[in-house]
Design a protein around this motif. Sequence first.
Motif, mmCIF file in Angstrom:
data_model
loop_
_atom_site.group_PDB
_atom_site.id
_atom_site.type_symbol
_atom_site.label_atom_id
_atom_site.label_comp_id
_atom_site.label_asym_id
_atom_site.label_seq_id
_atom_site.Cartn_x
_atom_site.Cartn_y
_atom_site.Cartn_z
ATOM 1 N N ALA A 79 10.003 6.827 11.720
ATOM 2 C CA ALA A 79 11.309 6.196 11.481
ATOM 3 C C ALA A 79 11.125 4.747 11.031
ATOM 4 C CB ALA A 79 12.160 6.252 12.753
ATOM 5 N N TRP A 80 10.166 4.053 11.642
ATOM 6 C CA TRP A 80 9.881 2.669 11.261
ATOM 7 C C TRP A 80 9.333 2.608 9.842
ATOM 8 C CZ3 TRP A 80 5.026 0.587 10.098
ATOM 9 C CH2 TRP A 80 4.987 -0.805 9.945
ATOM 10 N N LEU A 81 8.460 3.554 9.501
ATOM 11 C CA LEU A 81 7.789 3.533 8.211
ATOM 12 C C LEU A 81 8.693 3.932 7.047
ATOM 13 C CD1 LEU A 81 5.021 3.130 6.843
ATOM 14 C CD2 LEU A 81 4.613 5.572 7.208
ATOM 15 N N LYS A 82 9.698 4.740 7.300
ATOM 16 C CA LYS A 82 10.513 5.294 6.212
ATOM 17 C C LYS A 82 11.122 4.222 5.304
ATOM 18 C CE LYS A 82 14.114 8.604 5.138
ATOM 19 N NZ LYS A 82 15.074 9.571 5.657
ATOM 20 N N PRO A 83 11.838 3.206 5.831
ATOM 21 C CA PRO A 83 12.416 2.198 4.922
ATOM 22 C C PRO A 83 11.347 1.391 4.174
ATOM 23 C CG PRO A 83 13.334 1.975 7.139
ATOM 24 C CD PRO A 83 12.236 2.974 7.219
ATOM 25 N N ILE A 84 10.236 1.136 4.838
ATOM 26 C CA ILE A 84 9.159 0.385 4.190
ATOM 27 C C ILE A 84 8.533 1.226 3.088
ATOM 28 C CG2 ILE A 84 6.925 -0.734 4.552
ATOM 29 C CD1 ILE A 84 7.886 -1.281 7.458
ATOM 30 N N GLY A 85 8.277 2.495 3.383
ATOM 31 C CA GLY A 85 7.705 3.405 2.393
ATOM 32 C C GLY A 85 8.611 3.602 1.195
ATOM 33 N N GLN A 86 9.913 3.674 1.445
ATOM 34 C CA GLN A 86 10.852 3.820 0.332
ATOM 35 C C GLN A 86 10.807 2.597 -0.577
ATOM 36 O OE1 GLN A 86 14.451 4.535 2.579
ATOM 37 N NE2 GLN A 86 14.285 6.749 2.346
ATOM 38 N N LYS A 87 10.699 1.422 0.034
ATOM 39 C CA LYS A 87 10.658 0.182 -0.756
ATOM 40 C C LYS A 87 9.354 0.085 -1.545
ATOM 41 C CE LYS A 87 13.239 -2.741 -0.980
ATOM 42 N NZ LYS A 87 14.256 -3.045 -2.009
ATOM 43 N N THR A 88 8.218 0.375 -0.900
ATOM 44 C CA THR A 88 6.946 0.283 -1.627
ATOM 45 C C THR A 88 6.877 1.328 -2.735
ATOM 46 O OG1 THR A 88 5.836 1.648 0.037
ATOM 47 C CG2 THR A 88 5.620 -0.738 0.259
ATOM 48 N N ARG A 89 7.382 2.531 -2.465
ATOM 49 C CA ARG A 89 7.367 3.588 -3.487
ATOM 50 C C ARG A 89 8.229 3.189 -4.679
ATOM 51 N NH1 ARG A 89 8.712 7.513 -0.345
ATOM 52 N NH2 ARG A 89 6.585 7.582 0.384
ATOM 53 N N ALA A 90 9.420 2.656 -4.411
ATOM 54 C CA ALA A 90 10.318 2.233 -5.493
ATOM 55 C C ALA A 90 9.693 1.089 -6.298
ATOM 56 C CB ALA A 90 11.666 1.810 -4.924
ATOM 57 N N ASN A 91 9.099 0.120 -5.603
ATOM 58 C CA ASN A 91 8.454 -0.997 -6.299
ATOM 59 C C ASN A 91 7.287 -0.514 -7.150
ATOM 60 O OD1 ASN A 91 10.122 -3.045 -5.361
ATOM 61 N ND2 ASN A 91 8.812 -3.543 -3.627
ATOM 62 N N GLN A 92 6.480 0.382 -6.597
ATOM 63 C CA GLN A 92 5.321 0.884 -7.326
ATOM 64 C C GLN A 92 5.753 1.611 -8.590
ATOM 65 O OE1 GLN A 92 3.933 4.169 -7.851
ATOM 66 N NE2 GLN A 92 2.128 3.285 -8.791
ATOM 67 N N LYS A 93 6.745 2.475 -8.484
ATOM 68 C CA LYS A 93 7.223 3.217 -9.660
ATOM 69 C C LYS A 93 7.823 2.270 -10.700
ATOM 70 C CE LYS A 93 8.078 7.669 -7.514
ATOM 71 N NZ LYS A 93 9.063 8.689 -7.177
ATOM 72 N N ARG A 94 8.618 1.313 -10.236
ATOM 73 C CA ARG A 94 9.272 0.372 -11.147
ATOM 74 C C ARG A 94 8.251 -0.484 -11.880
ATOM 75 N NH1 ARG A 94 10.284 -4.655 -10.138
ATOM 76 N NH2 ARG A 94 10.037 -4.404 -7.897
ATOM 77 N N LEU A 95 7.291 -1.029 -11.143
ATOM 78 C CA LEU A 95 6.314 -1.918 -11.764
ATOM 79 C C LEU A 95 5.318 -1.164 -12.639
ATOM 80 C CD1 LEU A 95 5.735 -4.311 -8.753
ATOM 81 C CD2 LEU A 95 6.790 -4.906 -10.949
ATOM 82 N N ALA A 96 4.986 0.062 -12.263
ATOM 83 C CA ALA A 96 4.035 0.845 -13.061
ATOM 84 C C ALA A 96 4.584 1.122 -14.457
ATOM 85 C CB ALA A 96 3.710 2.157 -12.352
ATOM 86 N N LYS A 97 5.870 1.223 -14.592
ATOM 87 C CA LYS A 97 6.493 1.500 -15.893
ATOM 88 C C LYS A 97 6.439 0.306 -16.837
ATOM 89 C CE LYS A 97 9.825 4.811 -14.070
ATOM 90 N NZ LYS A 97 11.247 5.067 -13.818
ATOM 91 N N ARG A 98 6.221 -0.884 -16.296
ATOM 92 C CA ARG A 98 6.313 -2.099 -17.108
ATOM 93 C C ARG A 98 5.193 -2.199 -18.142
ATOM 94 N NH1 ARG A 98 10.972 -5.249 -15.935
ATOM 95 N NH2 ARG A 98 9.887 -6.670 -17.289
#
Length: 106
Positions: A79-98
């Motif tokens: 439960a603690w990891l879920k919001p952090i994982g969602q943020k890192t996953r979103a950042n990784q996908k967003r930045l990888a596209k750049r």
Amino acid sequence: MYGFNPLDTMNAAFAGWRMAAEAQSVIVYRMMGMAGLWAVAPSENSRMISEKGPTLMAAQNAAMRKAISGGSAEEIYSAWLKPIGQKTRANQKRLAKRGFTHGCML
């Protein structure tokens, strides 16, 4: 031990490792952006600071809710990891596209 499932522990550990790997790639993208090698938005530096507080508060709240409801250690961690994982996953996908900046010869 009642209710212990080693697969729950493994799943929680793998989720943590995945988040850590994604976080490392986000760090690399942002550092390459600061060096002018990776195309990042001008707001990326302030974004990487401003996102920490709300994400950590969401993680703390999720973990506390799970703990109060009697969750196992793995459930609380997940439960603690879920919001952090969602943020890192979103950042990784967003930045990888750049991609690399124009003129970068790598």
